[in-house]
Design an enzyme around this catalytic site. Structure first.
Site, PDB file in Angstrom:
ATOM      1  N   ASP A  35      -1.509  -9.569   8.488  1.00 19.79           N
ATOM      2  CA  ASP A  35      -1.402  -8.858   7.209  1.00 19.79           C
ATOM      3  C   ASP A  35      -0.449  -7.694   7.452  1.00 19.79           C
ATOM      4  OD1 ASP A  35      -1.737  -7.964   4.660  1.00 19.79           O
ATOM      5  OD2 ASP A  35      -3.910  -7.665   4.761  1.00 19.79           O
TER       6      ASP A  35
ATOM      7  N   HIS B 283       3.339 -12.888  -5.326  1.00 17.35           N
ATOM      8  CA  HIS B 283       2.140 -13.013  -4.504  1.00 17.35           C
ATOM      9  C   HIS B 283       1.507 -14.410  -4.539  1.00 17.35           C
ATOM     10  CE1 HIS B 283      -1.466 -11.520  -2.454  1.00 17.35           C
ATOM     11  NE2 HIS B 283      -0.855 -10.364  -2.307  1.00 17.35           N
TER      12      HIS B 283
ATOM     13  N   HIS C  31      -0.862  -2.598  -4.454  1.00 18.71           N
ATOM     14  CA  HIS C  31      -0.302  -3.477  -5.483  1.00 18.71           C
ATOM     15  C   HIS C  31      -0.280  -2.846  -6.882  1.00 18.71           C
ATOM     16  CE1 HIS C  31       0.073  -6.407  -2.447  1.00 18.71           C
ATOM     17  NE2 HIS C  31      -1.071  -7.043  -2.574  1.00 18.71           N
TER      18      HIS C  31
ATOM     19  N   GLU D 235       5.447 -12.204   1.089  1.00 21.56           N
ATOM     20  CA  GLU D 235       5.841 -11.272   0.027  1.00 21.56           C
ATOM     21  C   GLU D 235       7.079 -10.505   0.473  1.00 21.56           C
ATOM     22  OE1 GLU D 235       2.081  -8.961  -0.641  1.00 21.56           O
ATOM     23  OE2 GLU D 235       1.351 -10.587   0.588  1.00 21.56           O
TER      24      GLU D 235
ATOM     25  N   ARG E 172       0.806  -1.234   0.000  1.00 21.86           N
ATOM     26  CA  ARG E 172       0.000   0.000   0.000  1.00 21.86           C
ATOM     27  C   ARG E 172       0.836   1.279   0.000  1.00 21.86           C
ATOM     28  NH1 ARG E 172      -2.807  -3.963   2.531  1.00 21.86           N
ATOM     29  NH2 ARG E 172      -5.013  -4.078   1.974  1.00 21.86           N
TER      30      ARG E 172
HETATM   31  C1  BGC Z   1      -2.237  -7.592   1.221  1.00 20.88           C
HETATM   32  C2  BGC Z   1      -3.643  -7.790   1.680  1.00 20.88           C
HETATM   33  C3  BGC Z   1      -4.524  -7.831   0.484  1.00 20.88           C
HETATM   34  C4  BGC Z   1      -4.068  -8.921  -0.422  1.00 20.88           C
HETATM   35  C5  BGC Z   1      -4.837  -8.867  -1.695  1.00 20.88           C
HETATM   36  C6  BGC Z   1      -1.872  -8.742   0.350  1.00 20.88           C
HETATM   37  O1  BGC Z   1      -0.591  -8.572  -0.119  1.00 20.88           O
HETATM   38  O2  BGC Z   1      -1.356  -7.482   2.292  1.00 20.88           O
HETATM   39  O3  BGC Z   1      -4.054  -6.753   2.521  1.00 20.88           O
HETATM   40  O4  BGC Z   1      -5.856  -8.020   0.829  1.00 20.88           O
HETATM   41  O5  BGC Z   1      -2.727  -8.766  -0.751  1.00 20.88           O
HETATM   42  O6  BGC Z   1      -5.179 -10.069  -2.084  1.00 20.88           O
END
Ligand code: BGC
Length: 380
Positions: A280, A208, A134, A345, A109
């Site tokens: 998260d 991811h 992302h 990640e 983010r």
């Molecule tokens: C984030 C999550 C997000 C997800 C999306 C992750 O990398 O940290 O907050 O919901 O990606 O699928």
């Protein structure tokens, strides 16, 4: 958009392909093959199969650089596909929470979808409330990458390139990114990233995959034992943006310095877990020097599969699949429910462009960004 070849994927899921491929390994045998998977934006999308002749196979497409399948033997030698994903390209085009993708230009983010660089403010596409997540509305996970097949097919290597135009999703500079996937003889999936730019910009490339070491679609990941090599993490606010602090994990549910089941404390009364709906968060990796350094080790007790993550990056986002809700019907028709997969990640810290105290994510003309992450598989 056309699509082909789901049958090969289902063969993979059952393990029959890999067993056939492993019968007589020979040094010159092809270890990279491809088939047409469909087309996007008028460009061909290929599904590449990499195999290492040691029981591991990766299926990767040049749309989003997505790892569609990753087959790894369990303790008994039985192969199983351990990443969440879909059988067809059309499913990836409909809805995916970044299954298996290369994420960029800025993974994770950026608060309020803006940042200032060299005194100039840049406004990004917001796609996560007021924030950008992302890379924005059409990140690197949603573009067709150019495959480079110059390495011989006897090498289980796939090199992908994407040139992101100046201003794409609001980011300055034409960014040329390459990502190279290699399956090594030591049961590793290695990812090498590099990038150059023609104007100062910010960059955070990551991968991811949602892993489930019991096999994709085989329930939740709460019994997996997680070790994170980190004394500190970056606490978040209720919008999942780091506060800017580096906080010690000691005495908190974020302490994974000794292996602990993911589910052991995930529902504890804790503001950080409440904001993230579980894990998260970004952990600040303990590291010395610039080389590959151990970031995480995950053990799935029932299957015996072990995954280690080594990286050159300063941070790792551990996401426990809290937004999975059973609406994504994955490979073999299996629904992916709450916490049925986890992501690790490797990255620069979230919102670094607005946090001068974090390691810099700025890339300037004349510099080459490089990073490497290696996922190593074994059993116990
Ligand atoms: C984030 C999550 C997000 C997800 C999306 C992750 O990398 O940290 O907050 O919901 O990606 O699928």
């Amino acid at each position: 958009m056309t699509q082909i070849a789901p049958t090969l994927l289902s063969l993979l899921a059952t393990g029959s392909l890999i067993l056939a491929g492993c019968a007589q390994p020979s040094t010159n045998a092809p270890r990279r093959s491809r088939e047409l998977f469909g087309t996007v934006d008028g460009k061909q999308v290929f599904l590449y199969a990499l195999s290492n002749g040691k029981g591991m196979e990766a299926r990767i497409m040049n749309y989003g650089g997505i790892v569609v399948a990753l087959v790894v033997p369990d303790r008994a030698g039985k192969p199983g596909d351990i990443v969440l994903g879909y059988d067809s390209l059309s499913s990836y085009l409909k809805a995916t929470p970044y299954f298996g993708a290369i994420v960029g230009r800025y993974g994770n983010r950026i608060g309020k979808a803006r940042f200032t660089l060299d005194g100039k403010e840049y406004t990004l596409k917001a796609n996560d409330g007021a924030n950008t997540l992302h890379g924005g509305l059409k990140g690197f996970d949603k573009v067709v990458w150019e495959p480079d097949e110059s390495t011989p097919p006897s090498d289980p290597v796939l090199k992908l390139k994407y040139v992101s135009p100046d201003g794409e999703e609001g980011y300055p500079g034409t960014l040329t990114a390459t990502v190279t996937y290699t399956l090594t003889d030591s049961n590793e999936l290695r990812i090498d990233y590099s990038a150059t730019t023609d104007k100062p910009t910010v960059l955070n490339l990551t991968h991811h995959s949602y892993f489930n070491l019991a096999g994709a679609g085989n329930g939740d990941i709460l019994s997996h034992e997680m070790m994170l090599n980190a004394d500190r993490f970056t606490p978040i606010d209720s919008g999942l943006i780091p506060t800017g602090e580096l906080k010690g994990v000691e005495g908190t549910p974020m302490d994974f310095r000794t292996p602990t089941a993911i589910g052991a404390r995930i529902n504890a009364k804790d503001d950080q877990l409440r904001y993230g709906r579980g894990y998260d968060h970004n952990w600040v990796l303990n590291r010395t020097g610039d080389g590959l350094s151990l970031a995480a080790r995950v053990v799935a007790p029932a299957s015996g599969r072990v995954m280690e993550v080594r990286t050159t990056q300063p941070g790792i986002q551990f996401y426990s699949g809290n937004f999975l809700d059973g609406t994504n019907i994955g490979k073999g028709g299996k629904a992916y429910a709450y916490r049925n997969g986890f992501c690790l990640e490797t990255q620069h810290f979230p919102d670094s462009p607005n946090k001068p105290q974090f390691p810099s994510a700025v890339l300037r003309p004349g510099e080459t960004f490089t990073s490497t992450t290696v996922y190593t598989f074994s059993t116990r």
